[in-house]
Design a protein around this motif. Structure first.
Motif, short mmCIF file in Angstrom:
data_model
loop_
_atom_site.label_atom_id
_atom_site.label_comp_id
_atom_site.label_asym_id
_atom_site.label_seq_id
_atom_site.Cartn_x
_atom_site.Cartn_y
_atom_site.Cartn_z
N MET A 51 0.82 -1.21 0.00
CA MET A 51 0.00 0.00 0.00
C MET A 51 0.86 1.27 0.00
O MET A 51 0.60 2.21 -0.76
N LYS A 52 1.90 1.29 0.83
CA LYS A 52 2.72 2.49 0.92
C LYS A 52 3.44 2.77 -0.39
O LYS A 52 3.50 3.92 -0.85
N LEU A 53 3.99 1.73 -1.00
CA LEU A 53 4.68 1.91 -2.27
C LEU A 53 3.73 2.43 -3.33
O LEU A 53 4.06 3.36 -4.09
N PHE A 54 2.52 1.88 -3.39
CA PHE A 54 1.56 2.30 -4.41
C PHE A 54 1.18 3.76 -4.21
O PHE A 54 1.10 4.54 -5.17
N ILE A 55 0.95 4.15 -2.97
CA ILE A 55 0.61 5.55 -2.69
C ILE A 55 1.79 6.46 -3.02
O ILE A 55 1.62 7.54 -3.60
N ASP A 56 3.01 6.02 -2.68
CA ASP A 56 4.19 6.82 -3.01
C ASP A 56 4.29 7.06 -4.52
O ASP A 56 4.62 8.17 -4.97
N ILE A 57 4.03 6.03 -5.30
CA ILE A 57 4.10 6.16 -6.75
C ILE A 57 3.05 7.14 -7.26
O ILE A 57 3.34 8.01 -8.09
N LEU A 58 1.83 7.02 -6.75
CA LEU A 58 0.76 7.93 -7.17
C LEU A 58 1.11 9.37 -6.82
O LEU A 58 0.88 10.29 -7.60
N GLU A 59 1.69 9.57 -5.65
CA GLU A 59 2.06 10.93 -5.24
C GLU A 59 3.22 11.46 -6.07
O GLU A 59 3.23 12.64 -6.44
N ASP A 60 4.19 10.60 -6.37
CA ASP A 60 5.34 11.03 -7.18
C ASP A 60 4.90 11.45 -8.57
O ASP A 60 5.37 12.46 -9.12
N HIS B 24 -4.67 11.49 -0.09
CA HIS B 24 -5.28 11.37 1.24
C HIS B 24 -6.44 10.39 1.22
O HIS B 24 -7.52 10.68 1.73
N ALA B 25 -6.23 9.22 0.67
CA ALA B 25 -7.28 8.20 0.61
C ALA B 25 -6.62 6.83 0.51
O ALA B 25 -5.39 6.73 0.46
N THR B 26 -7.42 5.80 0.50
CA THR B 26 -6.90 4.44 0.33
C THR B 26 -7.20 3.98 -1.08
O THR B 26 -8.36 3.84 -1.46
N PRO B 27 -6.16 3.76 -1.90
CA PRO B 27 -6.42 3.34 -3.29
C PRO B 27 -7.04 1.96 -3.34
O PRO B 27 -6.80 1.10 -2.49
N SER B 28 -7.86 1.74 -4.36
CA SER B 28 -8.57 0.48 -4.50
C SER B 28 -8.91 0.28 -5.97
O SER B 28 -8.88 1.22 -6.76
#
Length: 285
Positions: free
Chosen positions: A105-114, A121-125
């Motif tokens: 989850m953290k890696l996926f969010i980091d990629i989206l933010e980068d 500010h949400a949980t990807p799904s």
């Protein structure tokens, strides 16, 4: 990205005559697990990952049950599976070749933010169905091959970051928490009990007592909520813990009994049925 038909993709990349699986962790993506495999007869038992499962078939077809719905997928279809979602897989026709990654989850969010330059500010799904998208499937294969051949950091980052952001932009959403009910709370208690006591020989009567349901009601409600039986969930939990211990460098021979398996053969059989590789392959990947 060029559009290709399923027929064109299958003809361009014929299946090999033997099963093979290559598993590795990519240090450039926080040791993200990666898999490229050809399966002719191997069948995945129902299981879940504590990461996202993202991938696509290069050739052939696979029949999978995802959250209780059975689908056949081939070239041009994407696997977009959230953490914790139960799924299985069996070859369709003469088998299939596919590529997968398992970002946490953290890696996926980091990629989206980068990629977007904005805080997420949400949980990807993902939606829970397996979309057909030949363009993105093709792009995913190209990015995955870049990782597999060990290309330079910039090339690898750019290709995988871009395709994952595009996949989420086209097929992603945010998690909506389901409304709680008395039955859902009961089976959730049973699920948490299995998670905490995975290394014990938990009996059905014991588990039903935790849930405050009859044994028959518990099995029925658990399957309805999680698309898997309590015993199958317990086995999958044991495999998940074994994966974590293997990533820490522990030896397969020391892990089986510790995780609640009867013996080494029992451990190896269930591990491969849920990961596609043996514990030894997973440890050295």
């Amino acid at each position: 990205m060029q559009n290709v038909s399923q027929k064109e993709a299958a003809e361009a990349m014929p299946l090999a005559n033997v099963e093979s699986a290559r598993f590795w962790r990519d240090s450039r993506f926080r040791d993200m697990e990666c898999l490229s495999a050809t399966f002719l007869t191997h069948e995945y038992a129902p299981h879940a990952h504590d990461t996202f499962s993202i991938g696509a078939i290069e050739s052939g077809s696979q029949i999978a049950t995802l959250s209780g719905r059975r689908e056949e997928t081939g070239p041009g279809d994407l696997y977009l599976i959230d953490p914790g979602v139960i799924h299985d897989g069996t070859p369709g026709g003469e088998g299939y070749r596919y590529r997968m990654i398992y970002p946490d989850m953290k890696l996926f969010i980091d990629i989206l933010e980068d990629v977007t330059g904005r805080a997420f500010h949400a949980t990807p799904s993902f939606s829970g169905w397996l979309p057909r998208d030949p363009q993105l499937a093709n792009a995913f294969h190209a990015a995955h091959r870049t990782l597999e051949r060990g290309a330079g950091a910039l090339e690898s980052d750019e290709s995988m970051f871009t395709v994952l952001a595009a996949i989420f932009a086209r097929h992603g959403s945010t998690i909506v928490v389901p409304v709680d009910t008395q039955e859902r709370s009961a089976v959730a208690r049973a699920r948490e009990y299995l998670i905490e006591n995975f290394d014990s020989d938990v009996g059905l009567e014991e588990l039903a007592g935790v849930a405050a349901l009859s044994r028959a009601h518990l099995i029925r409600a658990f399957r309805k909520e999680y698309h898997i039986t309590p015993h199958a969930f317990l086995t999958d939990r044991r495999v998940q813990v074994a994966r974590r211990l293997l990533r820490q460098g522990r030896m397969p021979a020391d892990i089986g009994l510790e995780c609640g398996f009867a013996d080494q053969a029992h451990f190896t059989r269930h591990f491969k049925a849920r990961t596609g590789v043996t514990p030894g392959q997973f440890r050295t990947g």
